[in-house]
Write a protein that holds these residues in place. Structure first.
Motif, PDB file in Angstrom:
ATOM      1  N   PRO A   1      -5.271  12.109   5.556  1.00 44.48           N
ATOM      2  CA  PRO A   1      -4.793  11.352   4.428  1.00 44.48           C
ATOM      3  C   PRO A   1      -3.587  10.690   4.459  1.00 44.48           C
ATOM      4  O   PRO A   1      -2.966  10.326   3.690  1.00 44.48           O
ATOM      5  CB  PRO A   1      -4.349  12.782   3.523  1.00 44.48           C
ATOM      6  CG  PRO A   1      -4.358  13.842   4.725  1.00 44.48           C
ATOM      7  CD  PRO A   1      -5.186  13.470   5.623  1.00 44.48           C
ATOM      8  N   ASN A   2      -3.160  10.740   5.875  1.00 52.90           N
ATOM      9  CA  ASN A   2      -1.825   9.899   6.302  1.00 52.90           C
ATOM     10  C   ASN A   2      -2.337   8.602   6.821  1.00 52.90           C
ATOM     11  O   ASN A   2      -1.594   7.898   7.501  1.00 52.90           O
ATOM     12  CB  ASN A   2      -1.080  10.441   7.063  1.00 52.90           C
ATOM     13  CG  ASN A   2      -0.434  11.988   6.231  1.00 52.90           C
ATOM     14  OD1 ASN A   2       0.449  11.614   5.355  1.00 52.90           O
ATOM     15  ND2 ASN A   2      -0.607  12.742   6.818  1.00 52.90           N
ATOM     16  N   THR A   3      -3.630   8.121   6.503  1.00 53.25           N
ATOM     17  CA  THR A   3      -4.162   6.932   7.560  1.00 53.25           C
ATOM     18  C   THR A   3      -3.416   5.737   6.888  1.00 53.25           C
ATOM     19  O   THR A   3      -2.825   5.414   5.842  1.00 53.25           O
ATOM     20  CB  THR A   3      -5.577   6.879   7.299  1.00 53.25           C
ATOM     21  OG1 THR A   3      -6.213   5.629   8.017  1.00 53.25           O
ATOM     22  CG2 THR A   3      -6.012   6.626   5.749  1.00 53.25           C
ATOM     23  N   SER A   4      -3.161   4.694   7.757  1.00 55.67           N
ATOM     24  CA  SER A   4      -2.957   3.324   7.614  1.00 55.67           C
ATOM     25  C   SER A   4      -3.420   2.292   8.741  1.00 55.67           C
ATOM     26  O   SER A   4      -3.726   2.865   9.922  1.00 55.67           O
ATOM     27  CB  SER A   4      -1.432   3.272   7.389  1.00 55.67           C
ATOM     28  OG  SER A   4      -0.872   3.775   8.553  1.00 55.67           O
TER      29      SER A   4
ATOM     30  N   PHE B   1      -0.612  -0.447  -0.587  1.00 56.99           N
ATOM     31  CA  PHE B   1       0.940  -0.527  -0.257  1.00 56.99           C
ATOM     32  C   PHE B   1       1.099  -1.171   1.014  1.00 56.99           C
ATOM     33  O   PHE B   1       0.590  -0.529   1.878  1.00 56.99           O
ATOM     34  CB  PHE B   1       1.692   0.846  -0.758  1.00 56.99           C
ATOM     35  CG  PHE B   1       2.907   0.716  -0.649  1.00 56.99           C
ATOM     36  CD1 PHE B   1       3.696   0.257  -1.939  1.00 56.99           C
ATOM     37  CD2 PHE B   1       3.850   0.827   0.442  1.00 56.99           C
ATOM     38  CE1 PHE B   1       5.167   0.137  -1.961  1.00 56.99           C
ATOM     39  CE2 PHE B   1       5.108   0.729   0.360  1.00 56.99           C
ATOM     40  CZ  PHE B   1       5.909   0.166  -0.919  1.00 56.99           C
ATOM     41  N   THR B   2       2.071  -1.980   1.054  1.00 57.54           N
ATOM     42  CA  THR B   2       2.223  -2.564   2.365  1.00 57.54           C
ATOM     43  C   THR B   2       3.696  -2.591   2.736  1.00 57.54           C
ATOM     44  O   THR B   2       4.679  -2.888   1.736  1.00 57.54           O
ATOM     45  CB  THR B   2       1.640  -3.944   2.658  1.00 57.54           C
ATOM     46  OG1 THR B   2       1.651  -4.447   3.824  1.00 57.54           O
ATOM     47  CG2 THR B   2       2.190  -4.961   1.637  1.00 57.54           C
TER      48      THR B   2
ATOM     49  N   GLN C   1      -1.294   0.569   3.404  1.00 56.68           N
ATOM     50  CA  GLN C   1      -1.816   1.953   3.291  1.00 56.68           C
ATOM     51  C   GLN C   1      -2.595   1.924   2.035  1.00 56.68           C
ATOM     52  O   GLN C   1      -2.243   1.539   0.980  1.00 56.68           O
ATOM     53  CB  GLN C   1      -0.462   2.801   3.005  1.00 56.68           C
ATOM     54  CG  GLN C   1       0.622   3.136   4.079  1.00 56.68           C
ATOM     55  CD  GLN C   1       1.535   3.745   3.829  1.00 56.68           C
ATOM     56  OE1 GLN C   1       2.656   3.279   2.929  1.00 56.68           O
ATOM     57  NE2 GLN C   1       1.785   5.138   4.242  1.00 56.68           N
ATOM     58  N   PRO C   2      -3.876   2.003   2.042  1.00 58.83           N
ATOM     59  CA  PRO C   2      -4.469   2.356   0.875  1.00 58.83           C
ATOM     60  C   PRO C   2      -4.033   3.493  -0.278  1.00 58.83           C
ATOM     61  O   PRO C   2      -3.553   4.534   0.149  1.00 58.83           O
ATOM     62  CB  PRO C   2      -5.912   2.865   1.422  1.00 58.83           C
ATOM     63  CG  PRO C   2      -5.676   3.506   2.529  1.00 58.83           C
ATOM     64  CD  PRO C   2      -4.553   3.034   3.062  1.00 58.83           C
ATOM     65  N   LYS C   3      -3.843   2.991  -1.298  1.00 54.76           N
ATOM     66  CA  LYS C   3      -2.832   3.722  -2.296  1.00 54.76           C
ATOM     67  C   LYS C   3      -3.624   4.969  -2.766  1.00 54.76           C
ATOM     68  O   LYS C   3      -2.890   5.852  -3.393  1.00 54.76           O
ATOM     69  CB  LYS C   3      -2.759   2.853  -3.376  1.00 54.76           C
ATOM     70  CG  LYS C   3      -1.922   1.832  -3.186  1.00 54.76           C
ATOM     71  CD  LYS C   3      -1.036   1.017  -4.349  1.00 54.76           C
ATOM     72  CE  LYS C   3      -0.309   1.885  -5.330  1.00 54.76           C
ATOM     73  NZ  LYS C   3       0.238   1.007  -6.378  1.00 54.76           N
TER      74      LYS C   3
END
Length: 307
Positions: free
Chosen positions: A144-147, A207-208, A231-233
């Motif tokens: 859940p903290n992927t980016s 979000f970037t 980051q996918p929102k």
């Protein structure tokens, strides 16, 4: 078979490290490190015939242990990664983007490298478009903290200003929009100057955050080499599943920002959709509390979908 790459690297490392103990200037050490990095890149290119180090699968996933790294020590890519890593793992001055740190520690981040910080370069736009598409196909299998983290090779002179990096950032987003193979989400307005707009690619909202070597006052937006995090929102729906969790997380981040930056927290940092908020003004923050200008009213239409 004679390995010119290995031999050359061994030779230059021996020369540098034999003398490094007598060198006390950090700037000299950095120059030596960068020289070694450039030399290694040159030898690799000469021995392999490669002309573009951004070919093939562009994404890399690291473990926290150096033994897991797929990029050799001494390369500019490894140096960029180590600089990024050192900020996230600093235990004395805690980096405010706590979810980026958690994503790093859980090995849920993927990394993409470009060989200059000219974000208007069509090569880099194509590389990032391919990287985002590849990332989206596996992102939901990560934590859940992927980016997706974009790391650029450091400039020798760092001559660009913060304002110039902001312009290049928007040129990059506009170029990505032209290469998007999926339609813009119907629930997100195309007009940037609204409280519901956010950057979208591949049918997903992002979000970037942008960090540059030009930032000097807002430390959270400084990096030795240009760094961008996508980051996918949908991860925020997981992390902030209740209003209480969202409020608590935002309060913690703001408290860390106040300690980390020698400048008041940006007034642009508001909740998405909140009246008067503009997510477009949160992606790139200047070195003072003045909103960064956005050079376009909306991003370009996809040239692929129109074809």
């Amino acid at each position: 078979m004679f390995d010119i790459y290995a031999s050359a690297v061994s030779l230059i490392r021996g020369i540098i490290f034999a003398n490094v103990t007598s060198i006390k200037s950090r700037s000299v050490l950095k120059t030596l490190r960068d020289t070694l990095s450039s030399f290694i890149d040159f030898i690799r290119t000469a021995s392999s015939g490669e002309r573009d180090d951004q070919r093939g699968n562009p994404l890399t996933r690291y473990g926290r242990s150096p033994s897991h790294h797929s990029i050799s020590a001494g390369t500019w890519q490894r140096n960029a990664y180590e600089d990024y890593r050192s900020v996230l793992l600093d235990e004395e001055l805690i980096f405010p983007r706590v979810y980026a740190t958690k994503g790093f520690k859980s090995d849920d981040q993927l990394y993409l490298f470009i060989d200059s910080d000219d974000l208007s370069d069509p090569r880099h736009i194509r590389t990032l478009a391919k990287g985002l598409s590849t990332y989206l196909r596996q992102a939901r299998q990560l934590g859940p903290n992927t980016s997706l983290v974009l790391l650029a090779k450091q400039n020798d002179d760092n001559s660009r200003t913060v304002e110039e990096y902001n312009t290049l950032f928007w040129e990059l987003l506009n170029g990505l929009a032209k290469l998007d193979e999926k339609p813009w989400p119907s629930n997100i307005p195309r007009d940037i100057d609204t409280d519901r707009w956010c950057f979208c690619f591949g049918g997903e909202q992002f979000f970037t955050v942008v960090q540059t070597p030009a930032h000097q006052i807002r430390r959270t937006r400084y990096a030795p080499g240009l760094t961008m995090v996508f980051q996918p929102k949908w991860i925020f729906d997981i992390l902030f599943s209740t209003g209480v969790k969202r409020a608590g997380a935002l309060a913690k981040v703001r408290a860390l920002l106040a300690k980390y930056d020698p400048i008041p927290v940006s007034p642009e940092l508001k909740n998405y959709g909140e009246e008067g908020s503009r997510e477009s003004k949160q992606y790139f923050l200047l070195d003072d509390n003045v909103p960064a200008p956005c050079p376009c009213d909306k991003l370009s239409d996809s040239e692929i979908n129109a074809a």
